[in-house]
Write an enzyme that holds these catalytic residues in place. Structure first.
Site, PDB file in Angstrom:
ATOM      1  N   THR A 155      -2.505   2.775   3.083  1.00  0.00           N
ATOM      2  CA  THR A 155      -1.723   4.006   3.276  1.00  0.00           C
ATOM      3  C   THR A 155      -1.134   3.907   4.667  1.00  0.00           C
ATOM      4  OG1 THR A 155      -3.292   5.283   1.917  1.00  0.00           O
ATOM      5  CG2 THR A 155      -2.023   6.533   3.544  1.00  0.00           C
ATOM      6  N   THR A 177      -6.593   7.136   6.478  1.00  0.00           N
ATOM      7  CA  THR A 177      -6.376   6.142   5.433  1.00  0.00           C
ATOM      8  C   THR A 177      -7.748   5.730   4.903  1.00  0.00           C
ATOM      9  OG1 THR A 177      -6.412   4.328   7.038  1.00  0.00           O
ATOM     10  CG2 THR A 177      -4.259   5.269   6.531  1.00  0.00           C
ATOM     11  N   GLY A 178      -7.756   5.179   3.699  1.00  0.00           N
ATOM     12  CA  GLY A 178      -9.035   4.778   3.108  1.00  0.00           C
ATOM     13  C   GLY A 178      -9.312   5.560   1.844  1.00  0.00           C
ATOM     14  N   THR A 222       1.655   6.997   0.693  1.00  0.00           N
ATOM     15  CA  THR A 222       0.843   5.946   0.073  1.00  0.00           C
ATOM     16  C   THR A 222       1.242   5.704  -1.376  1.00  0.00           C
ATOM     17  OG1 THR A 222      -1.455   5.246  -0.306  1.00  0.00           O
ATOM     18  CG2 THR A 222      -0.927   7.518  -0.814  1.00  0.00           C
ATOM     19  N   SER A 235       0.813  -1.218   0.000  1.00  0.00           N
ATOM     20  CA  SER A 235       0.000   0.000   0.000  1.00  0.00           C
ATOM     21  C   SER A 235       0.840   1.259   0.000  1.00  0.00           C
ATOM     22  CB  SER A 235      -0.910   0.004   1.232  1.00  0.00           C
ATOM     23  OG  SER A 235      -0.179   0.260   2.408  1.00  0.00           O
ATOM     24  N   ARG A 277      -3.757  10.001 -11.207  1.00  0.00           N
ATOM     25  CA  ARG A 277      -4.732  10.169 -10.113  1.00  0.00           C
ATOM     26  C   ARG A 277      -3.989  10.491  -8.819  1.00  0.00           C
ATOM     27  NH1 ARG A 277      -5.541   7.592  -4.814  1.00  0.00           N
ATOM     28  NH2 ARG A 277      -7.749   7.706  -4.301  1.00  0.00           N
TER      29      ARG A 277
HETATM   30  N1  GLY Z   1      -6.030   7.328   1.072  1.00  0.00           N
HETATM   31  C1  GLY Z   1      -5.173   6.937   0.046  1.00  0.00           C
HETATM   32  C2  GLY Z   1      -5.681   7.215  -1.296  1.00  0.00           C
HETATM   33  O1  GLY Z   1      -6.880   7.239  -1.508  1.00  0.00           O
HETATM   34  O2  GLY Z   1      -4.895   7.413  -2.193  1.00  0.00           O
END
Ligand code: GLY
Length: 366
Positions: free
Chosen positions: A203, A254-255, A221, A92, A231
């Site tokens: 992350t 995170t998420g 991350t 991650s 992105r």
């Molecule tokens: N929280 C990490 C991401 O969406 O890239």
């Protein structure tokens, strides 16, 4: 600690990136879930380091740096996340992170230094394993806050960071499996074995508070797996992926980054603490806002999100907490009690989480 630019170029980047203890076992780490020691109990403790669940080794290292070396809070937090960035088994973040749709690992990171009110960030950075350190270099050695893409990489190389291939064989195979399921009419490898496709928004976030009440935050991350090249998620955005104010405390997340960006959610969590909420309560309040801000296509029939987000927060007085939308999450904490994982608070039981059906993958020969 900030080295002069000359010293950093000479040794800092390379030394910092390699000064990481390898190996999974570290003395004093406790793999127990101890909800009674979370912010639900409103216990204040300084120093304290809090991170996402994958940061157990990291909080132990950061806490040791704060207590043994009297290290700066941001140096300690970044040394903590460097462990995951340089661990090829953590898919991650950093080395070994799952790549974008083109099979390229693109990394995001940001940091804030509470005592000096400074911030740095990089986004869509390629070929450098420790974007957290590059984000700190942006903070320390430029008049800017964020560098992205080719410019971020050029800056990192100029600062002495080493270029390397971040795509491990395991992550390449995962990407090939995903790619093989996209179409039966292209030239990508087909898999005849049962295909299990990994998706990640994993992350690592870390918040370090020292005995004097100074606070710093960092989030790093590889972002959403198989993302559209370019992105950028929440992690490198100050106020989204992390935020701190030395008068109040720090927060990070995170998420699903897209949900966090729309709510300016780490900034919001710190503002909730400024208004007097305990860290856990502040995290829950922010998650309520994220749910309220969720577009209809991502809600189930009960108006609950089809994704999860985790929040972490530490107040200046040393209270700490974490919360997620769905139950079952844990976070890592290190204080005088030791390093351990603690259950997070939540809005909804996980058993009630809607399952997003994924289309069956049936790879075919072209
Ligand atoms: N929280 C990490 C991401 O969406 O890239």
């Amino acid at each position: 600690m900030t080295l002069s630019r000359r010293d950093f170029l000479g040794a800092g980047a390379a030394a910092a990136a390699t000064a990481v203890v390898s190996g999974k076992a570290a003395a004093g780490l406790v793999e127990v879930v101890d909800r009674s020691l979370s912010a639900g109990a409103s216990r204040a403790t300084r120093p304290v380091v809090v991170a996402s669940s994958n940061g157990l080794r990291g909080v132990a290292r950061a806490y040791e740096m704060l207590t043994r070396d009297n290290a700066d809070t941001l140096d300690a937090a970044i040394a903590g996340v460097n462990i995951q960035e340089l661990d090829p088994e953590d898919q991650s973040v950093g080395l070994g992170g799952l790549p974008n749709a083109d099979g390229v690992v693109q990394l995001d990171a940001s940091c804030m230094h509470g005592p000096t009110k400074r911030a740095g960030a990089v986004a869509a950075l390629e070929d450098i394993a420790t974007p957290s350190l590059v984000a700190k270099a942006v903070m320390d050695y430029t008049d800017h806050v964020m560098l992205v893409g080719a410019g971020a990489k050029k800056f990192a190389l100029q600062m002495g960071f080493q270029e390397q291939n971040l795509l491990t064989e395991e992550s390449r195979q995962d990407w090939l499996r995903w790619r093989a399921c996209l179409s039966s009419g292209d030239n990508w490898l087909d898999h005849t074995d049962p295909v299990v496709i990994k998706f990640h928004t994993g992350t690592i976030n870390m918040i370090a508070l020292n005995a004097a009440g100074d606070v710093s935050t960092v989030t790093t991350t590889s972002g959403l797996s198989w993302k559209i090249p370019g992105r950028v998620g929440d992690s490198p955005i100050i106020g989204a992926g992390q935020y701190c104010d030395n008068l109040v405390g720090g927060a990070g997340t995170t998420g699903r980054g897209e949900a966090v960006i729309k709510a300016c959610a780490s900034f919001l969590t710190v503002e909730h603490m400024r208004q007097g909420m305990a860290p856990e309560q502040a995290c829950l309040k922010t998650l309520e806002r994220i749910v309220a801000m969720t577009e209809t296509r991502l809600l189930d029939e009960r108006d609950r999100p089809r994704f999860d987000v985790d929040f972490y927060a530490v107040s200046k007085d040393g209270r700490f907490g974490s919360a997620s939308i769905y139950s079952g999450s844990r976070f890592a904490v290190a204080d005088a009690t030791g390093a351990r994982r603690v259950e997070s608070a939540y809005l909804f039981p996980r058993a009630e989480r809607p399952r997003t059906p994924r289309p069956a993958c049936v790879p075919q020969a072209g």
